[in-house]
Scaffold this motif. Structure first.
Motif, PDB file in Angstrom:
ATOM      1  N   ARG A 170      37.284  41.346  34.874  1.00 39.86           N
ATOM      2  CA  ARG A 170      38.038  41.205  35.928  1.00 39.86           C
ATOM      3  C   ARG A 170      37.718  40.843  37.320  1.00 39.86           C
ATOM      4  O   ARG A 170      38.408  40.352  38.160  1.00 39.86           O
ATOM      5  CB  ARG A 170      37.746  43.242  36.408  1.00 39.86           C
ATOM      6  N   PRO A 227      46.655  32.532  34.663  1.00 43.29           N
ATOM      7  CA  PRO A 227      47.789  32.463  33.450  1.00 43.29           C
ATOM      8  C   PRO A 227      47.210  31.282  32.939  1.00 43.29           C
ATOM      9  O   PRO A 227      47.866  30.856  31.446  1.00 43.29           O
ATOM     10  CB  PRO A 227      49.365  32.671  34.229  1.00 43.29           C
ATOM     11  N   THR A 258      42.458  39.573  30.049  1.00 46.10           N
ATOM     12  CA  THR A 258      42.179  40.116  31.320  1.00 46.10           C
ATOM     13  C   THR A 258      41.858  39.285  32.247  1.00 46.10           C
ATOM     14  O   THR A 258      42.776  38.682  33.396  1.00 46.10           O
ATOM     15  CB  THR A 258      40.842  41.106  30.924  1.00 46.10           C
ATOM     16  N   ARG A 275      43.552  36.142  31.684  1.00 44.14           N
ATOM     17  CA  ARG A 275      45.217  34.829  32.015  1.00 44.14           C
ATOM     18  C   ARG A 275      45.609  35.791  33.114  1.00 44.14           C
ATOM     19  O   ARG A 275      46.567  35.630  33.041  1.00 44.14           O
ATOM     20  CB  ARG A 275      45.343  34.922  30.670  1.00 44.14           C
ATOM     21  N   ASP A 276      45.329  37.600  33.127  1.00 43.49           N
ATOM     22  CA  ASP A 276      46.167  37.846  34.219  1.00 43.49           C
ATOM     23  C   ASP A 276      45.740  37.402  35.834  1.00 43.49           C
ATOM     24  O   ASP A 276      47.059  37.426  36.406  1.00 43.49           O
ATOM     25  CB  ASP A 276      45.197  39.130  34.163  1.00 43.49           C
ATOM     26  N   SER A 336      38.736  36.793  36.867  1.00 48.05           N
ATOM     27  CA  SER A 336      40.024  36.706  36.895  1.00 48.05           C
ATOM     28  C   SER A 336      40.731  36.880  38.114  1.00 48.05           C
ATOM     29  O   SER A 336      41.110  35.809  38.591  1.00 48.05           O
ATOM     30  CB  SER A 336      40.747  38.019  36.124  1.00 48.05           C
TER      31      SER A 336
END
Length: 458
Positions: free
Chosen positions: A269, A314, A308, A310-311, A272
């Motif tokens: 997280r 992308p 995760t 990639r959230d 990301s």
């Protein structure tokens, strides 16, 4: 004139992602590679590694002729981790003893060229963290039992120093003298495997000091002790992510965490949300050494980690690095009896991990993720690197630098997987070495790494 750098100001730090990222108390500022507001979400053993500032530097422009840093060993943990026992149980040596035996290295780069490397001076010589990983048996190395013998010998030497004298070694000072005249960029890399509170940074002969505004692309790396650069890196600017970033002229945030690369979702997280141009994830070896996953869960956990990230990213290029060569671990996995007779839970070998990661990357690419790439760890650590591994697990200092250069070629070369065309064949005018007696004009042949950017985990 002597000027003092405000060590509570995050603008003078490079290589940190989170804000606030400085744990400040009366002793000084402790750089942490994780958002302090969420520190108690991370496992205590993970936080212990994130308190070691691999890839972090104090960076600024100045005309100073002397750079003087005072520090204090951080052995007390973080107040924000109080809800999860910290420091974690199971230390082979009490953390308060570390100033007595461990070696912390500091690298100073002047305009991107290594000017000097200095270390502390512990009273117990020849038994640093590096020495604890140095086998006492002949190769091949089949287990970690030799480390218990090494720590046993160290324990006896620590007992010989009265505890009331420990405090004498808890603080220290590093001084870099005879800096070249005129304004230049200084990057003072902090120890890659030691937790230190920074007490003061004084610049002598300085008329001015300015923080760095660095807009180059950002590489974020995540991995094991191999990515953190412990235990055998030559110095903090010689860990492979920093070597690769300097060779490619990009910034870097290094989230290598020795022993703790288990695809934690709090790390996914955080990553990301990073303002990164590209990523590199070195995966597998900690899972094998700690037997933290099995054939059923390993690839699925890696996939969850990647998705995760990639959230938040992308399309951002990602390199997944499969395990480098690891001695007996190549073919040996771990079988665990779970009460089903002949059926046992099995942690994959490194050979099996490479195949699982290869199939995972192929699967995600077949689903349209064309910016996800695989780098075979065996291509990064070929025969010369393998032969240099003291413990059949970690490269030696030169091996780490070779891995960094090879990754830079693969990721940033003419056909680079991450950002093509950025790789430069030499790191700085004189490579990653320095000679105090050799006159240098300190051309900006390879800018040093740094990242004045922040993000928070929500």
């Amino acid at each position: 004139m002597t000027r003092t750098v405000d060590l509570t100001n995050p603008s003078f730090y490079q290589g940190l992602l989170s804000e606030p990222c400085l744990d400040i108390n009366a002793d000084g500022a402790l750089p942490v590679r994780f958002p302090l507001a969420n520190a108690n979400l991370a496992h205590p053993e993970l936080m212990e590694q994130l308190m070691q500032p691999s890839g972090v530097s104090l960076s600024f422009n100045t005309d100073a002729r002397v750079c003087r840093l005072r520090y204090r060993w951080a052995t007390e943990g973080l107040a924000s981790c109080s809800k999860r026992d910290f420091p974690p149980a199971g230390h082979l040596m009490p953390p308060a003893t570390k100033p007595l035996w461990d070696v912390a290295s500091f690298d100073l780069l002047v305009d991107g060229v290594l000017f000097d490397r200095q270390t502390n001076d512990p009273p117990i010589k020849g038994q640093s963290g590096d020495d604890m990983f140095m086998p006492t048996m002949q190769k091949p190395i089949n287990d970690f039992s030799y480390m218990l013998k090494n720590y046993g010998a160290l324990h006896e030497k620590v007992k010989a120093i009265p505890q009331e004298k420990w405090g004498h070694y808890a603080a220290g000072e590093i001084v870099f003298k005879q800096l070249p005249a005129g304004y230049k960029r200084l990057d003072l890399y902090l120890p890659e495997k030691s937790s230190l509170r920074l007490c003061s940074l004084n610049l002598e002969g300085a008329a001015g000091i300015n923080a760095i505004d660095d807009s180059r692309p950002l590489l974020v790396t995540y991995g094991s002790s191999i990515t953190q650069g412990m235990p055998f890196a030559n110095g903090p600017s010689s860990v492979w992510p920093v070597v690769a970033a300097r060779a490619a002229d990009v910034r870097v945030v290094n989230l290598g965490v020795g022993g703790q690369c288990h695809f934690d979702q709090v790390m996914a997280r955080l990553i990301s949300k990073a303002p990164a141009a590209c990523f590199a994830f070195e995966l597998g070896i900690n899972v094998h050494n700690m037997c933290s996953m099995n054939m059923r869960t390993f690839a699925e956990a890696a996939m969850g980690f990647i998705l995760t990230v990639r959230d938040g990213h992308p399309k951002t290029p990602i390199c997944v690095i499969s395990p480098i060569w690891g001695g007996f671990r190549e073919e040996q996995g771990w079988d665990t009896d779970i009460g089903f007779g002949a059926f046992k839970a099995k942690c994959p070998s490194l050979t099996e991990m490479r195949e699982l990661l290869k199939k995972l990357v192929e699967l995600l690419r077949s689903r349209g993720d064309e910016n996800l790439h695989l780098v075979d760890g065996l291509n990064l650590a070929d025969e010369d690197v393998r032969m240099s591994m003291p413990d059949d697990l970690h490269p030696n200092g030169n091996g780490y630098e070779k891995i960094g250069t090879r990754f830079a070629e693969l990721a940033f070369g003419p056909k680079g997987l991450l950002i093509p065309g950025r790789f430069q064949s030499q790191v700085g005018k004189n490579g990653n070495s320095c000679n105090r007696n050799e006159q240098q004009d300190h051309e900006v042949a390879m800018p040093a790494v740094g990242v004045p950017c922040f993000c928070t985990l929500q």
